[in-house]
Design an enzyme around this catalytic site. Structure first.
Site, PDB file in Angstrom:
ATOM      1  N   TYR A   1     -13.449  -2.872  11.869  1.00  0.00           N
ATOM      2  CA  TYR A   1     -12.102  -2.340  11.609  1.00  0.00           C
ATOM      3  C   TYR A   1     -11.228  -2.459  12.861  1.00  0.00           C
ATOM      4  CZ  TYR A   1      -8.395   1.072  10.656  1.00  0.00           C
ATOM      5  OH  TYR A   1      -7.178   1.692  10.498  1.00  0.00           O
TER       6      TYR A   1
ATOM      7  N   ALA B   1     -10.323  -6.025  13.554  1.00  0.00           N
ATOM      8  CA  ALA B   1      -9.288  -6.532  12.638  1.00  0.00           C
ATOM      9  C   ALA B   1      -7.907  -6.032  13.065  1.00  0.00           C
ATOM     10  CB  ALA B   1      -9.598  -6.099  11.207  1.00  0.00           C
TER      11      ALA B   1
ATOM     12  N   SER C   1      -3.642   0.303  14.422  1.00  0.00           N
ATOM     13  CA  SER C   1      -4.450   1.505  14.604  1.00  0.00           C
ATOM     14  C   SER C   1      -4.815   1.686  16.068  1.00  0.00           C
ATOM     15  CB  SER C   1      -5.751   1.395  13.799  1.00  0.00           C
ATOM     16  OG  SER C   1      -6.608   2.478  14.104  1.00  0.00           O
TER      17      SER C   1
ATOM     18  N   GLY D   1       0.831  -1.213   0.000  1.00  0.00           N
ATOM     19  CA  GLY D   1       0.000   0.000   0.000  1.00  0.00           C
ATOM     20  C   GLY D   1       0.859   1.254   0.000  1.00  0.00           C
TER      21      GLY D   1
HETATM   22  N1  LIG Z   1      -5.061   7.703   8.258  1.00  0.00           N
HETATM   23  C1  LIG Z   1      -5.369   7.366   9.490  1.00  0.00           C
HETATM   24  O1  LIG Z   1      -5.910   8.198  10.256  1.00  0.00           O
HETATM   25  C2  LIG Z   1      -5.026   5.980  10.013  1.00  0.00           C
HETATM   26  C3  LIG Z   1      -5.142   5.751  11.390  1.00  0.00           C
HETATM   27  C4  LIG Z   1      -4.825   4.507  11.892  1.00  0.00           C
HETATM   28  C5  LIG Z   1      -4.372   3.515  11.054  1.00  0.00           C
HETATM   29  N2  LIG Z   1      -4.274   3.731   9.720  1.00  0.00           N
HETATM   30  C6  LIG Z   1      -3.768   2.625   8.875  1.00  0.00           C
HETATM   31  O2  LIG Z   1      -2.704   3.099   8.080  1.00  0.00           O
HETATM   32  C7  LIG Z   1      -2.550   2.248   6.944  1.00  0.00           C
HETATM   33  C8  LIG Z   1      -2.360   3.114   5.702  1.00  0.00           C
HETATM   34  O3  LIG Z   1      -3.563   3.818   5.449  1.00  0.00           O
HETATM   35  P1  LIG Z   1      -3.603   5.361   5.074  1.00  0.00           P
HETATM   36  O4  LIG Z   1      -4.166   6.074   6.215  1.00  0.00           O
HETATM   37  O5  LIG Z   1      -2.309   5.804   4.523  1.00  0.00           O
HETATM   38  O6  LIG Z   1      -4.762   5.361   3.950  1.00  0.00           O
HETATM   39  P2  LIG Z   1      -4.683   5.182   2.374  1.00  0.00           P
HETATM   40  O7  LIG Z   1      -4.116   6.414   1.770  1.00  0.00           O
HETATM   41  O8  LIG Z   1      -6.049   4.753   1.974  1.00  0.00           O
HETATM   42  O9  LIG Z   1      -3.646   3.998   2.129  1.00  0.00           O
HETATM   43  C9  LIG Z   1      -3.996   2.634   2.098  1.00  0.00           C
HETATM   44  C10 LIG Z   1      -3.170   1.983   1.007  1.00  0.00           C
HETATM   45  O10 LIG Z   1      -3.349   0.567   1.070  1.00  0.00           O
HETATM   46  C11 LIG Z   1      -3.559   0.072  -0.238  1.00  0.00           C
HETATM   47  N3  LIG Z   1      -4.372  -1.135  -0.116  1.00  0.00           N
HETATM   48  C12 LIG Z   1      -5.590  -1.260   0.460  1.00  0.00           C
HETATM   49  N4  LIG Z   1      -6.009  -2.530   0.355  1.00  0.00           N
HETATM   50  C13 LIG Z   1      -5.045  -3.207  -0.313  1.00  0.00           C
HETATM   51  C14 LIG Z   1      -4.901  -4.539  -0.745  1.00  0.00           C
HETATM   52  N5  LIG Z   1      -5.869  -5.450  -0.556  1.00  0.00           N
HETATM   53  N6  LIG Z   1      -3.767  -4.906  -1.368  1.00  0.00           N
HETATM   54  C15 LIG Z   1      -2.786  -4.001  -1.596  1.00  0.00           C
HETATM   55  N7  LIG Z   1      -2.866  -2.723  -1.219  1.00  0.00           N
HETATM   56  C16 LIG Z   1      -3.992  -2.330  -0.593  1.00  0.00           C
HETATM   57  C17 LIG Z   1      -4.240   1.204  -0.998  1.00  0.00           C
HETATM   58  O11 LIG Z   1      -3.965   1.150  -2.396  1.00  0.00           O
HETATM   59  P3  LIG Z   1      -4.965   0.457  -3.451  1.00  0.00           P
HETATM   60  O12 LIG Z   1      -6.346   0.915  -3.102  1.00  0.00           O
HETATM   61  O13 LIG Z   1      -4.482   0.954  -4.773  1.00  0.00           O
HETATM   62  O14 LIG Z   1      -4.773  -1.012  -3.285  1.00  0.00           O
HETATM   63  C18 LIG Z   1      -3.580   2.427  -0.385  1.00  0.00           C
HETATM   64  O15 LIG Z   1      -2.417   2.789  -1.098  1.00  0.00           O
HETATM   65  C19 LIG Z   1      -3.801   1.359   6.897  1.00  0.00           C
HETATM   66  O16 LIG Z   1      -3.474   0.063   7.364  1.00  0.00           O
HETATM   67  C20 LIG Z   1      -4.753   2.050   7.866  1.00  0.00           C
HETATM   68  O17 LIG Z   1      -5.680   1.159   8.439  1.00  0.00           O
HETATM   69  C21 LIG Z   1      -4.587   4.952   9.178  1.00  0.00           C
END
Ligand SMILES: NC(=O)c1ccc[n+]([C@@H]2O[C@H](COP(=O)([O-])OP(=O)(O)OC[C@H]3O[C@@H](n4cnc5c(N)ncnc54)[C@H](OP(=O)(O)O)[C@@H]3O)[C@@H](O)[C@H]2O)c1
Length: 239
Positions: free
Chosen positions: A143, A146, A133, A9
């Protein structure tokens, strides 16, 4: 020494910042994701390599591992997000089941498949870092459950890979801006509440999370394993 880093990701948000942080060291960085066009653009901008891979698909994960060069020094299981923003309790149990399974697939299985397939290729004294998270402790429906499962399974990874000097930890972000996480659903009011809950009175930045992951993947952190490191401005304390 130049290392090889895999960031699932890695085209957007936190994953992209992680890739950028390791690239600043001159490391070889491989980013994955499902959207080929986005991935190609990000990899060109970062100087990273791109492999299109849906981390929930065993065949695609196997092909990812085959495409990787030699040893991998740090694996960052970042792919995921909340696939289920629906309100529970509308009585449709089949939909409920699908929603729970989708979050499990996105946040647990992606890490399980990638880590298991890659484990023989992870260098001794390397590192695995999973992105959890605050929701894994505080709760947030399917969520949060998980992310809690991911943190529990991290114990197994740490125990299995520990004898090779490989560490395995979870970095658990709180609210972090600059990502696609909220898919346009974050209201101004909700954002204010999230900020108010922190002690630092600011939103998390993707660089805050990338810095913690970079540290856990560094030579300085070779005796830190099986832990959850919260990066949330004090919105949740670990004691
Ligand atoms: N932002 C927050 O506030 C926050 C807080 C706590 C935890 N997190 C965690 O941080 C991590 C990164 O998220 P983010 O906040 O940076 O959001 P994001 O911009 O939506 O990034 C998630 C990335 O994961 C990829 N992805 C999702 N499902 C996938 C799959 N099945 N296979 C391969 N790639 C996949 C997406 O790309 P594609 O859609 O192109 O596959 C995207 O690039 C996640 O695990 C999220 O749960 C985020």
């Amino acid at each position: 020494m130049s290392r090889t880093i895999v960031v699932t990701g890695g085209a957007t948000g936190i994953g992209r910042a992680v890739a950028e942080r390791f690239r600043a060291d001159g490391d070889t960085v491989v980013i994955t994701g499902r959207r080929a066009e986005l991935l190609e653009k990000a990899s060109a901008e970062l100087g990273a390599q791109a492999v299109v891979c849906d981390g929930t698909d065993p065949d695609q994960v196997r092909r990812l591992v085959e495409a990787l060069p030699g040893e991998v020094h740090v694996l960052v299981n970042n792919a995921g997000g909340n696939t289920d923003f629906s309100a529970p309790g509308d009585g449709d149990l089949a939909a409920l089941k699908n929603n729970w399974l989708a979050n499990y697939d996105a946040n647990v299985l992606t890490a399980v498949l990638t880590t298991t397939a890659l484990a023989p290729r992870i260098a001794d004294r390397g590192a695995v870092v999973h992105v959890g998270s605050i929701a894994g402790t505080r709760g947030a429906g399917s969520y949060g459950a998980a992310k809690a499962a991911l943190a529990t399974w991290n114990q197994d990874v740490a125990a299995e890979l520990g004898p090779r000097g490989i560490t395995s930890n979870v970095v658990a972000p709180g609210f972090t801006a600059g990502t696609e996480f909220f898919q346009g659903r974050l209201t101004g009011e909700r954002r204010e509440r999230l900020l108010e809950a922190t002690m630092t009175k600011r939103e998390g930045e993707v660089g805050d999370i990338a810095a913690a992951i970079h540290f856990l993947g560094s030579p300085a952190a070779r005796h830190i394993t099986a832990q959850v490191l919260h990066v949330n401005g004090g919105a949740l304390t670990s004691r």
